[in-house]
Design an enzyme around this catalytic site. Structure first.
Site, PDB file in Angstrom:
ATOM      1  N   ASP A  60       0.887  -1.164   0.000  1.00  0.00           N
ATOM      2  CA  ASP A  60       0.000   0.000   0.000  1.00  0.00           C
ATOM      3  C   ASP A  60       0.920   1.208   0.000  1.00  0.00           C
ATOM      4  OD1 ASP A  60      -1.584   2.176   0.553  1.00  0.00           O
ATOM      5  OD2 ASP A  60      -2.815   1.132   2.032  1.00  0.00           O
ATOM      6  N   VAL A  61       0.964   1.928  -1.110  1.00  0.00           N
ATOM      7  CA  VAL A  61       1.959   2.993  -1.260  1.00  0.00           C
ATOM      8  C   VAL A  61       1.742   4.129  -0.259  1.00  0.00           C
ATOM      9  CG1 VAL A  61       2.437   2.488  -3.693  1.00  0.00           C
ATOM     10  CG2 VAL A  61       0.700   4.204  -3.116  1.00  0.00           C
ATOM     11  N   TYR A 152      -7.420  15.043  -8.657  1.00  0.00           N
ATOM     12  CA  TYR A 152      -6.603  14.181  -9.531  1.00  0.00           C
ATOM     13  C   TYR A 152      -5.611  15.040 -10.319  1.00  0.00           C
ATOM     14  CZ  TYR A 152      -5.512  10.599 -13.061  1.00  0.00           C
ATOM     15  OH  TYR A 152      -4.870   9.705 -13.888  1.00  0.00           O
ATOM     16  N   VAL A 185      -7.105   5.826 -20.831  1.00  0.00           N
ATOM     17  CA  VAL A 185      -6.578   4.515 -21.234  1.00  0.00           C
ATOM     18  C   VAL A 185      -7.654   3.451 -20.967  1.00  0.00           C
ATOM     19  CG1 VAL A 185      -4.702   2.845 -20.900  1.00  0.00           C
ATOM     20  CG2 VAL A 185      -4.273   5.283 -20.511  1.00  0.00           C
TER      21      VAL A 185
END
Ligand code: NAP
Length: 259
Positions: A60-61, A152, A185
């Site tokens: 978990d970054v 974001y 994407v």
């Protein structure tokens, strides 16, 4: 690139999985980290099928305390990390007046602080060995503004700033730091976004996907393979540093290889 060791965050699905497999195809041993155990194990198994060594890591970054042991596990199993791909990311849309502090913090913690913390773990070794690649998966949202995604967009602009500043700092030391900036994407991130748009606007899911594809300058969704190809090229290249590689769907679409 053969026998280099790469750590790909968010490698359990989507872009991260295709990058991990792209690097494996070039002969890199890959560690794949994310929170969903089954997905990272699946990517690692697919990489092993390509003939390299691979490790699935619980990661978990945002959980700083766990990153040192996670990187130690990679080094013990595969060797020192030569390539770090900071790919793990989240994207939630909301008008600014509904962008609460929780949503804001989540984006900064996953999309900016995560890459910072992991880079801190591996950069000293890269500089010591005078060889390393840090590749940050940013976004067109790291270069341009758009409505309903302030958190974001802010986080991806910060990731691009991080890329440029660190690239300047390591210049000439055998390490390069670059960002890949795709438009929309074809992954779960877009499918989830399209579901949200459909629910909020009454459009169908397909119409929402089509509308997102049309926002890309090339008028189509970018394929994860294109992002992976850019990442592979940045690993191969010795000189490109501090660059933002834009993938906006302008070129003909490549064949789909991912599931
Ligand atoms: P995705 O399919 O949603 O995958 C995101 C990956 O990040 C998953 O593997 C997820 O795994 C991992 N992740 C999320 N939070 C994490 C955390 N706290 N710690 C570790 N891993 C975490 O999205 P994607 O489209 O492949 O996106 C990959 C990257 O590309 C992101 O940085 C995204 O911002 C960027 N990008 C995507 C698009 C797009 O349109 N899809 C466009 C431009 C840029 P777990 O949930 O299992 O942890």
């Amino acid at each position: 690139m053969v026998n280099r060791v790469a750590l790909v965050t968010g490698g359990g699905r989507g872009i991260g999985r295709v990058i991990a497999l792209g690097l494996a195809r070039e002969g890199c041993h890959v560690a794949v980290g994310a929170r969903t155990r089954g997905q990272v194990e699946e990517t690692a198994a697919l990489a092993r099928d390509l003939g390299v060594r691979a490790l699935a890591v619980d990661l978990d970054v945002t959980d700083g305390a766990t990153l040192t042991p996670a990187v130690s596990e990679v080094i013990a199993s595969l060797g020192p990390v030569d390539v770090l791909v900071n790919n793990a990311g989240i994207a939630e849309s909301a008008p600014f007046n509904r962008t609460d502090p929780g949503l804001w913090d989540r984006h900064l913690r996953v999309n900016v602080t995560g890459p910072y913390l992991l880079t801190r773990e591996v950069l000293p070794g890269m500089l010591e060995r005078r060889w390393g690649r840090v590749i940050n998966i940013a976004s067109l949202a790291g270069l341009y503004g758009a409505p309903y995604v302030t958190a974001y967009t802010t986080s991806k602009h910060a990731l691009v700033g991080f890329t440029r500043a660190l690239a300047a700092e390591v210049s000439g030391k055998g390490v390069t730091v670059n960002a890949v900036c795709p438009g929309y994407v074809a992954t779960d991130m877009v499918w989830n976004g399209a579901r949200t748009i459909a629910a909020r606007t009454g459009r169908s899911f397909e119409e929402a996907v089509e509308a997102m594809a049309r926002i890309n300058p090339g008028g189509r969704l970018v394929e994860p393979e294109e992002v992976a190809a850019a990442a592979v090229e940045l690993v191969r290249n010795e000189t490109i540093n501090g660059e933002t590689v834009v993938l906006d769907g302008s070129s003909p679409a490549p064949p789909r290889r991912h599931a």
